[in-house]
Motif scaffolding. Sequence first.
Motif, short mmCIF file in Angstrom:
data_model
loop_
_atom_site.label_atom_id
_atom_site.label_comp_id
_atom_site.label_asym_id
_atom_site.label_seq_id
_atom_site.Cartn_x
_atom_site.Cartn_y
_atom_site.Cartn_z
N GLU A 58 0.89 -1.24 -0.01
CA GLU A 58 -0.09 0.07 0.05
C GLU A 58 0.96 1.08 0.00
O GLU A 58 1.94 1.48 0.77
N TYR A 59 0.64 2.27 -1.03
CA TYR A 59 1.26 3.26 -1.17
C TYR A 59 0.41 4.63 -1.03
O TYR A 59 -1.06 4.37 -1.17
N TRP A 60 0.98 5.65 -0.48
CA TRP A 60 0.39 7.08 -0.77
C TRP A 60 0.99 8.08 -1.71
O TRP A 60 2.19 8.38 -1.53
N VAL A 61 0.25 7.91 -2.76
CA VAL A 61 1.26 8.82 -4.08
C VAL A 61 0.82 10.27 -3.74
O VAL A 61 -0.27 10.90 -3.82
N ARG A 62 1.76 10.94 -3.34
CA ARG A 62 1.50 12.52 -2.98
C ARG A 62 1.66 13.43 -4.61
O ARG A 62 1.02 14.52 -4.69
N THR A 63 2.40 12.80 -5.17
CA THR A 63 2.70 13.50 -6.63
C THR A 63 1.93 12.66 -7.81
O THR A 63 2.46 11.65 -8.20
N SER A 64 0.88 13.31 -8.48
CA SER A 64 0.25 12.57 -9.54
C SER A 64 1.26 12.37 -10.71
O SER A 64 2.22 13.17 -11.14
N GLY A 65 1.04 11.43 -11.39
CA GLY A 65 2.38 11.00 -12.44
C GLY A 65 3.51 10.29 -11.84
O GLY A 65 4.38 10.32 -12.70
N SER A 66 3.58 9.81 -10.75
CA SER A 66 4.68 9.19 -10.26
C SER A 66 4.63 7.88 -11.08
O SER A 66 3.62 7.03 -11.18
N ALA A 86 0.91 6.33 -11.75
CA ALA A 86 0.00 6.22 -10.66
C ALA A 86 -0.53 7.92 -10.63
O ALA A 86 0.33 8.59 -10.53
N ASP A 87 -1.92 8.03 -10.32
CA ASP A 87 -2.25 9.30 -10.03
C ASP A 87 -2.25 9.42 -8.40
O ASP A 87 -1.82 8.85 -7.67
N ALA A 88 -2.43 10.74 -7.93
CA ALA A 88 -2.12 11.16 -6.53
C ALA A 88 -3.31 10.19 -5.80
O ALA A 88 -4.42 10.22 -6.36
N GLY A 89 -2.81 9.96 -4.57
CA GLY A 89 -3.97 9.18 -3.69
C GLY A 89 -3.39 7.87 -3.45
O GLY A 89 -2.19 7.51 -3.40
N PRO A 90 -4.33 6.92 -2.81
CA PRO A 90 -3.88 5.64 -2.25
C PRO A 90 -3.60 4.81 -3.74
O PRO A 90 -4.39 4.71 -4.81
N LEU A 91 -2.64 3.85 -3.55
CA LEU A 91 -2.53 2.85 -4.75
C LEU A 91 -2.10 1.54 -3.84
O LEU A 91 -1.26 1.56 -3.01
N HIS A 92 -2.88 0.41 -4.16
CA HIS A 92 -2.72 -0.76 -3.59
C HIS A 92 -2.54 -1.65 -4.60
O HIS A 92 -3.18 -1.99 -5.71
N LEU A 93 -1.24 -2.63 -4.39
CA LEU A 93 -0.92 -3.44 -5.40
C LEU A 93 -0.95 -5.07 -4.69
O LEU A 93 -0.59 -5.15 -3.46
N GLY A 124 9.05 9.61 -8.13
CA GLY A 124 8.22 10.62 -7.70
C GLY A 124 7.86 10.65 -6.23
O GLY A 124 8.50 10.02 -5.51
N GLY A 125 6.67 11.63 -5.60
CA GLY A 125 6.58 11.78 -4.57
C GLY A 125 5.62 10.68 -3.75
O GLY A 125 4.51 10.55 -4.06
#
Length: 300
Positions: A19-27, A73-80, A260-261
């Motif tokens: 589980e990630y939190w993507v701060r910067t859209s386009g990471s 990935a877009d900004a927000g949560p990312l779960h793989l 990215g962030g």
Amino acid sequence: MTVCPTQPPIRLKYAVDIEYWVRTSGSDFIFNVQAARTRHQLVLQERLELSQPALLQTYIDSATATRQLRLRADAGPLHLHYDAVLDITHYRSESSAIAEISVADLPGHVLPYLYPSRYCESDRLNRFAMTQFGNMWQGYGRVQAIRDWVLCHVMFCSNSTSGTTSACDTLVEKRGVCRDFAHLMIALCRAVNIPARFTTGIDYGADPALGPQDFHAYVEAYVGHRWYLFDPSGTAIPMGFIRLATGRDAADAAFASIFGGVEMNQMTLKIEALPGSDGVLRVPVHGADALSTDDGLLIF
């Protein structure tokens, strides 16, 4: 005497959730979490799920069978989530019968694993390695001696090193985690002209005292015209390794590279042994035979 892999394969199931939190859209992410497909590691079933509708790009390295997964990935949560069931068939050999291969007789695809790399400064360790191991019989036993030396002279210590720690650093500091043990062993092997490479995987049978299940780094050395498995950290059972990514060092085989962030919130890994196609449960164990799961012939 060589013992061919006539025994039934070991069946393992592996699962990872990150589980990630993507701060910067386009990471951007490059993942090496999918089980490699080779003649000795048969992927029976697998599943990949992402919480974002990202475009997935895949690439398979023709030399190592590493399966890279790339996405933006877009900004927000990312779960793989990824899980797989696979059968692993081990080539077994009596270690005393395995000789080293001269540089002149090495296959071309093996040559890159003779050279120094970012984390394995074999050129700087040449004099030390020749003093310690240069006069030994040139065979599997010398590789095992290097593995044993690293195990005896480096202390396993969680969170003791960083992503920039190299083999020379580990030799001086004498502590590290599995990737540091692997880098030092690889550098010492290359310093005495033994091809060696870094493999990221997941291991069945890791000591629970070391903490939650994690990705594992181990070593493959090329002797006797095969890549044989070694675990210089001594924390796992080589028969229980699932191959994910292979390279010169950790820079080539990290389970995730992020541009990215991004912050990682949580990671959970699980591995278990399953009954084989005949209904018999076979569990990885330590043994005296030399083990290999890569004969250089890949399938995709």
